[in-house]
Design an enzyme around this catalytic site. Structure first.
Site, PDB file in Angstrom:
ATOM      1  N   LYS A 225       0.663  -0.961  -0.099  1.00 39.68           N
ATOM      2  CA  LYS A 225      -0.374  -0.025   0.252  1.00 39.68           C
ATOM      3  C   LYS A 225       1.150   1.194  -0.184  1.00 39.68           C
ATOM      4  CE  LYS A 225      -1.979   1.054   4.477  1.00 39.68           C
ATOM      5  NZ  LYS A 225      -0.935   2.925   3.980  1.00 39.68           N
TER       6      LYS A 225
ATOM      7  N   ASP B 161      -6.602   0.041   8.547  1.00 38.82           N
ATOM      8  CA  ASP B 161      -5.786   0.089   7.160  1.00 38.82           C
ATOM      9  C   ASP B 161      -6.279  -1.041   6.481  1.00 38.82           C
ATOM     10  OD1 ASP B 161      -4.094   2.325   6.958  1.00 38.82           O
ATOM     11  OD2 ASP B 161      -2.326   1.406   7.219  1.00 38.82           O
TER      12      ASP B 161
END
Length: 297
Positions: A13, A142
């Site tokens: 990410k 997340d």
């Protein structure tokens, strides 16, 4: 139930831009971040087994706990708790840990998201997207965005997600100088927590418009992280020296990214950086495009 082992990508990410816009009463920081995911990442293999097993291989395997504290195990148990013991027989999960740990690229959260996706398929569970996201959020802020794994803007504490349509694949080089950075330490070192939100996204997303847009954005965690771990500065310097069109630290660090005009230029830059710092983590990759995007930057 699927009988064969199957593998799922747990992509890195990357926070292309990250503005800290406030802080809630409970201490969680409010963010505004443009996020992409890369074709390079960890890999998760799942297959039915006589008893639950979890093992780790790969370059960064020794940095990963294999007990119940690992998000992979927590994801398995969270899904099992939701679906019931009868529907969730034992599985063997193997994690190939290719991403550095505590490096600002959401590795653990992405691993958990891949396990959730993989187990829903392996166990043939009838669980909708909203419920999967709810389970993911119990594992970490997340995880919901890692379940999406498409270009998006994340706001709030990372739980307010808006997919970005027509976003192409970007050629990137990821560099980590081999230092871990504590996220709480970085946030504690922040001087200012009420910064302005991201500017409006550009109308088009080619290399030049993205570079120009990134130039007027920030990663508010960059300066405090670099103060804690100065090697981040050298990583950025080597990316620039190798011809990066734009370089920045991702998340709370210490992984940095460089934006390049083509994949071949990115590969050459990665080779140059590796020749200077052979022990560092260096990967040339491409980001995952939005659905329907042409995949070119």
């Amino acid at each position: 139930m699927d009988a064969a082992a199957r593998t799922w990508l747990a992509p890195a990410k990357i926070n292309l831009a990250l503005h800290v816009t406030g802080r809630r009463a409970d201490g969680y920081h409010l963010l505004d971040s443009l996020v992409v995911f890369t074709r390079f990442g960890d890999r998760v293999e799942i297959e039915p087994a006589d008893s639950d097993r979890f093992s780790v291989a790969g370059r960064y395997a020794t940095s990963v706990p294999i007990d119940d504290s690992n998000l992979v195990v927590k994801a398995r148990e969270a899904l099992r708790s939701r679906a019931g013991q009868q529907s969730t027989p034992p599985v063997a999960i193997r994690l190939e840990k290719n991403l550095p740990v505590a490096s600002g690229v959401g590795g653990g959260s992405s691993d958990a998201a891949a396990v959730l996706r993989g187990l829903v398929r392996t166990w043939e569970l009838d669980i909708g997207e909203a419920e999967l996201v709810r389970i993911g959020l119990t594992l970490g802020a997340d995880v919901p965005m890692c379940l999406s794994a498409k270009p998006l803007v994340a706001r709030g504490v990372g739980d307010e997600l808006s997919l970005v349509p027509d976003f192409p694949a970007l050629a990137l080089v990821l560099v980590n100088p081999g230092v871990a950075v504590s996220t709480p330490d970085v946030f504690n070192a922040l001087q200012k927590r009420d910064n302005e939100a991201l500017p409006p996204l550009p109308r088009g997303f080619d290399f030049h418009s993205m570079r120009n847009w990134l130039e007027i954005t920030r990663n508010d965690l960059g300066a405090p992280a670099q103060a804690i771990q100065p090697p981040i500065g050298r990583a950025l310097s080597l990316l620039n020296r190798a011809g990066s069109g734009f370089s920045r630290m991702s998340g709370s660090g210490a992984t940095c990214f460089g934006l390049f005009e083509t994949g071949n230029v990115a590969k050459r830059a990665a080779a140059e950086i590796r020749s200077r710092e052979p022990d560092w983590f260096v990967a040339a990759t491409r980001s995952i495009a939005s659905e329907g995007a042409d995949g070119q930057n």
